[in-house]
Motif scaffolding. Structure first.
Motif, PDB file in Angstrom:
ATOM      1  N   ASP A  66       0.859  -1.090  -0.154  1.00 42.10           N
ATOM      2  CA  ASP A  66       0.145  -0.508  -0.191  1.00 42.10           C
ATOM      3  C   ASP A  66       0.983   1.618  -0.194  1.00 42.10           C
ATOM      4  OD1 ASP A  66      -2.365  -1.593   0.151  1.00 42.10           O
ATOM      5  OD2 ASP A  66      -2.989  -1.729   2.327  1.00 42.10           O
ATOM      6  N   ASP A  67       2.073   1.679   0.918  1.00 41.53           N
ATOM      7  CA  ASP A  67       3.170   2.639   0.800  1.00 41.53           C
ATOM      8  C   ASP A  67       3.529   2.383  -0.292  1.00 41.53           C
ATOM      9  OD1 ASP A  67       2.246   2.646   3.336  1.00 41.53           O
ATOM     10  OD2 ASP A  67       4.107   1.568   4.732  1.00 41.53           O
ATOM     11  N   ALA A  68       4.429   1.422  -1.381  1.00 42.07           N
ATOM     12  CA  ALA A  68       4.747   1.588  -2.390  1.00 42.07           C
ATOM     13  C   ALA A  68       3.551   2.094  -3.686  1.00 42.07           C
ATOM     14  CB  ALA A  68       5.255  -0.086  -2.839  1.00 42.07           C
ATOM     15  N   LYS A  70       1.990   6.700  -6.870  1.00 42.52           N
ATOM     16  CA  LYS A  70      -0.009   7.571  -7.240  1.00 42.52           C
ATOM     17  C   LYS A  70       0.774   8.899  -6.966  1.00 42.52           C
ATOM     18  CE  LYS A  70      -3.522   4.177  -6.694  1.00 42.52           C
ATOM     19  NZ  LYS A  70      -4.544   4.453  -5.815  1.00 42.52           N
ATOM     20  N   ARG A  71       1.230   9.462  -5.695  1.00 47.81           N
ATOM     21  CA  ARG A  71       1.302  10.352  -5.613  1.00 47.81           C
ATOM     22  C   ARG A  71       2.655  11.417  -6.819  1.00 47.81           C
ATOM     23  NH1 ARG A  71       1.744  10.437   1.640  1.00 47.81           N
ATOM     24  NH2 ARG A  71      -0.457  10.926   1.527  1.00 47.81           N
ATOM     25  N   SER A  80       3.906  15.032 -10.756  1.00 42.89           N
ATOM     26  CA  SER A  80       4.764  14.945 -11.945  1.00 42.89           C
ATOM     27  C   SER A  80       3.917  15.414 -13.080  1.00 42.89           C
ATOM     28  CB  SER A  80       5.664  13.612 -12.678  1.00 42.89           C
ATOM     29  OG  SER A  80       6.089  12.973 -11.492  1.00 42.89           O
ATOM     30  N   PHE A  81       2.488  14.970 -13.193  1.00 47.14           N
ATOM     31  CA  PHE A  81       1.442  15.782 -13.887  1.00 47.14           C
ATOM     32  C   PHE A  81       1.181  17.306 -13.628  1.00 47.14           C
ATOM     33  CE2 PHE A  81      -2.291  16.597 -15.776  1.00 47.14           C
ATOM     34  CZ  PHE A  81      -2.886  16.415 -17.109  1.00 47.14           C
ATOM     35  N   ARG A  82       0.886  17.830 -12.697  1.00 44.21           N
ATOM     36  CA  ARG A  82       0.518  19.012 -11.714  1.00 44.21           C
ATOM     37  C   ARG A  82       1.888  19.757 -12.560  1.00 44.21           C
ATOM     38  NH1 ARG A  82      -0.879  16.394  -7.113  1.00 44.21           N
ATOM     39  NH2 ARG A  82      -3.341  16.035  -6.396  1.00 44.21           N
TER      40      ARG A  82
END
Length: 300
Positions: free
Chosen positions: A17-19, A24-25, A30-32
């Motif tokens: 879950d952490d990975a 995702k973050r 990167s997209f932002r």
């Protein structure tokens, strides 16, 4: 099993879950960052598209309605040569005007026109390349599969993040959603051209360009027109979804009706969308059938 192994097994789901959360973050950040750095240049690059869409909308909404109706009926007759279709178009448009939905309908028609035009301009060359090269087809087919199976709402996320709310982001989302049939059926139509005819063209010394323009595309035109028909239908299906990000037309009253429980507003505008869809469908199908009959007469 040792205590260390048991501890690792119990921690593994949390480690996963952490990975996943970190990945995702990282992608979101990167997209932002890309949007912040290149959003304005990308927006400026789409200004000609904004002007084209605005010009089409102004023409459809500011031209007196009798002229627009006569123009649509003339196109319907030229494409179908069928008085029943022309009368059906006339009755549908008259009902739309009587129910005070003319302006929104014309905005929707202008949007569909621009979307279809862009889909043809972009999709036709890609379909030709797919028909000419199996390698290109293998590369493009998975992309088209994703485009056709991805939920329509998902297209809005990256487009809105890059370009914000407005007609151009909605237009781009509609084109992405509607273009796959144009590409696929162009590829299919060219591949279905009789090999004997191509060999005859080669025997007469035709170049690759001449064979494409004078033999393959004319023979594939009925199938390509089927692709245009499906593109129009998919673009119309996206009208209500695109209204969520500022696309004006029949979709916005439908959303207003949903939000405020206005039954008649939603039904009437929904029926107007159906009416426009039927007009586009019948006219484009009739034109495709005329092309098919013409090809059968020429090569029969």
């Amino acid at each position: 099993m040792t205590e260390e192994e048991m501890d690792w097994l119990t921690r593994f789901p949390h480690m996963q879950d952490d990975a996943l959360l970190g990945m995702k973050r990282s992608i979101d950040d990167s997209f932002r960052a890309f949007t912040a750095a290149y959003g304005d240049p990308i927006d400026n690059a789409f200004q000609p598209l904004q002007q084209f869409l605005t010009a089409a909308e102004h023409f459809m909404t500011r031209t007196p309605w009798p002229i627009i109706m006569l123009l649509i009926l003339a196109v319907a007759w030229a494409a179908s040569r069928n008085w029943k279709i022309v009368v059906g178009c006339c009755v549908t448009l008259a009902a739309i005007g009587y129910l005070d939905m003319w302006q929104d309908t014309m905005r929707t028609v202008s949007m569909i026109f621009v979307c279809t035009f862009l889909s043809i301009v972009i999709g036709l060359p890609i379909g030709i390349l797919m028909a000419k090269s199996d390698r290109v087809r293998r590369l493009v087919d998975p992309v088209l599969d994703v485009m056709q199976t991805m939920p329509s709402f998902v297209y809005l996320i990256p487009v809105v993040m890059l370009l914000g709310i407005g007609r151009v982001p909605g237009l781009i989302a509609v084109v992405i959603y509607a273009i796959p049939p144009m590409i696929r059926l162009t590829n299919l139509g060219i591949r279905l051209v009789d090999k004997d005819i191509l060999e005859a063209a080669d025997a007469f010394g035709s170049s690759g360009w001449q064979r494409l323009v004078k033999v393959q595309l004319p023979l594939a035109l009925p199938t390509i027109m089927a692709g245009v028909n499906q593109t129009i239908m998919m673009a119309l299906a996206m009208v209500v979804v695109a209204a969520m990000i500022g696309v004006q037309g029949l979709g916005q009253p439908v959303l207003k009706a949903i939000a405020n429980q206005y039954f008649t507003l939603g039904i009437f505008n929904g029926l107007a969308i159906v009416g426009i869809a039927v007009i586009f469908d019948r006219v484009s199908q009739a034109y495709g059938k005329r092309l098919q009959k013409h090809q059968e007469v020429v090569h029969g």
